[in-house]
Enzyme design. Structure first.
Site, short mmCIF file in Angstrom:
data_model
loop_
_atom_site.label_atom_id
_atom_site.label_comp_id
_atom_site.label_asym_id
_atom_site.label_seq_id
_atom_site.Cartn_x
_atom_site.Cartn_y
_atom_site.Cartn_z
CE LYS A 49 -2.37 1.03 4.03
NZ LYS A 49 -1.60 2.96 4.08
CG ASN A 50 2.29 2.71 3.74
OD1 ASN A 50 1.00 2.97 3.29
ND2 ASN A 50 3.12 2.67 5.28
CB CYS A 81 -5.40 6.21 10.88
SG CYS A 81 -5.53 3.72 9.85
NE ARG A 108 -1.02 10.41 10.18
CZ ARG A 108 -0.77 9.31 9.46
NH1 ARG A 108 -2.17 8.24 9.89
NH2 ARG A 108 0.01 8.18 8.48
CG ASP A 118 2.88 1.16 9.70
OD1 ASP A 118 2.47 2.82 10.49
OD2 ASP A 118 2.69 1.32 8.27
NE ARG A 168 -7.57 3.68 5.51
CZ ARG A 168 -7.75 5.31 5.97
NH1 ARG A 168 -8.09 5.65 7.31
NH2 ARG A 168 -6.89 6.70 5.64
#
Ligand code: UD1
Length: 417
Positions: free
Chosen positions: A22-23, A116, A121, A306, A398
């Protein structure tokens, strides 16, 4: 409402191919905007965050079409310099479109990104860097307006913290800036290397990807390419955690084990046997896990924030006490109080969590509140006696493709409804 039903204590067995990262996919999708051409991305994971990026691309006037796990993106038609608030709020990564739109159209307007809730952030590092590259940035009523009428110019940017998103934003913006950009204290995550591999294959000149200093020589023109997204190291760590808590033996296919160099020793310390051969990682977990040394999350190549949540599920069942220190995000222990409902012994104070391992977990009804936290609760539930329900409110989708199907194929009793 998405709810995960888990009936625990099944042992897992078999092989699974780890999905694309995903990243990596998200910043690469933003980077396609800078190319003004067609790219094909292979091994692109089917996730709701990827769908959000696709919606942004389409809103901007680009086309994006999935066929299986291949995504064809054509950004020639880019005609819009702003992203509406509703799309910005869908994920944190929407901010990485800023550098891409700005470098291509010389103006960009967007609002603060969502994602999230892991504590504050901010995006100050992104905005400071772009203003050093010549953009004027103003903020009014929550809208950020950026302009660089003569185009962005290369700059020396020393990041106060190796932010992943800020490093990506700067790299993408710098590929088409005038002159050379040097980023020091850049993030070194494998996903940044993957972004740079994509951009270099589009004709960009980026040196030092994956190192603390990244040098980008700007160019007038990029072109499209075909690129394969790297495997997702956090999904791999989650599946390893699932195997560990259930005392199982599974093989993960298509893993880049060097990306897991901070994670693998933790599983080994917990008593798991890990064998790596040609991109296959086999984990064989013992009947009873052992507590492991303090896990301190740090930027890559340190232990990834993560993976903290899934590993905490492992610690709940390990003999002895394990300490976690979360150094990246200030509010990333929301799963801890839910683990307690399963019978785990977890205490948190500030950035520290102390987990005293128990022999057994039992079922409960749980509420997930972020992506990796939901993964942690699901992993722990796989080892809990009885039926657990987890309200995942769409978080798992997600970042995990067919989370329940993947685990069911390995023998777990798990279903998303
Ligand atoms: C990315 C990852 C996310 C991972 C995180 C850290 C993606 C899509 N997401 O998120 O999964 O958990 O890296 O590895 O790749 N910060 C500032 N100012 C800024 C930017 C960041 O203070 O302008 C702070 C953040 O609040 C946080 C820390 O820096 O405390 C790390 O954030 P960053 O590395 O930017 O994470 P993301 O790119 O958001």
């Amino acid at each position: 409402m998405a709810e995960l039903l888990v009936e625990g204590c099944n042992r897992l067995k078999g092989e699974v191919t780890v999905q694309g990262a995903k990243n990596s996919a998200l910043p690469i999708l933003a980077a396609t905007v800078a190319t003004a051409d067609e790219s094909v991305l292979y091994n692109c994971p089917r996730l709701s965050d990827v769908d959000s990026a696709v919606k942004i691309l389409r809103y901007l006037g680009c086309s994006a079409t999935f066929s299986g796990h291949s995504l064809v993106v054509d950004t020639k038609g880019l005609c819009c310099d702003h992203i509406p608030d509703a799309l910005m709020r869908q994920m944190r990564s929407s901010i990485v479109f800023l550098g891409a739109i700005l470098t291509r159209l010389k103006t960009a307007k967007l609002t603060f990104p969502g994602g999230c809730e892991l504590g504050a952030r901010p995006i100050d590092l992104h905005l400071d860097a772009l203003s050093r590259m010549g953009a004027t940035i103003s903020e009014k009523h929550g809208e950020i307006v950026c302009a660089a009428p003569k185009g962005l110019v290369g700059a020396n940017i020393a990041l106060a913290f190796p932010s992943v998103g800020a490093t990506e934003n700067i790299i993408i913006a710098a590929t088409r800036a005038k002159g050379t950009t040097v980023i020091t204290n850049a993030a070194r995550e494998p996903e940044i290397e993957d972004l740079c591999a994509y951009l270099n294959s589009c004709g960009a000149s980026i040196r030092g990807a994956g190192e603390g200093t990244v040098v980008i020589d700007g160019t007038d023109k990029l072109h499209g390419t075909a690129h394969t997204i790297i495997p997702d190291r956090i999904v791999a760590a989650t599946l390893m955690s699932a195997a560990a808590v259930t005392g199982s033996d599974i093989t993960l296919r298509g893993v880049i084990s060097s990306h897991l160099s901070a994670v693998i020793p933790v599983f080994e310390e917990a008593g798991c046997d890990i064998r790596i051969k040609d991109g296959d990682l086999t984990i064989n977990a013992p009947g009873r896990l052992r507590a492991f040394s303090t896990v301190r999350t740090t930027p890559y190549p340190g232990f990834p924030t993560d993976a903290q949540a899934p590993l905490m599920a492992v610690a709940t069942l390990a003999q002895g006490t394990t300490v976690f220190v979360e150094n990246i995000f200030e509010n990333r222990y929301k799963h801890a109080s839910e683990l307690v409902r399963l019978g785990a012994k977890v205490r948190t104070e500030g950035k520290v969590a102390v987990v005293e391992g128990v022999r057994e977990l039992y079922s409960s009804s749980l509420q997930g509140s972020d992506l990796r936290g939901c993964a942690c609760l699901a992993v722990a539930s796989l080892a809990a006696q009885g039926k657990t329900t987890i309200d995942t409110t769409g978080y798992l989708e997600r970042g995990y493709e067919n989370f329940d199907v993947v685990l069911r194929n390995l023998g777990a009793n798990i279903k998303m409804i």
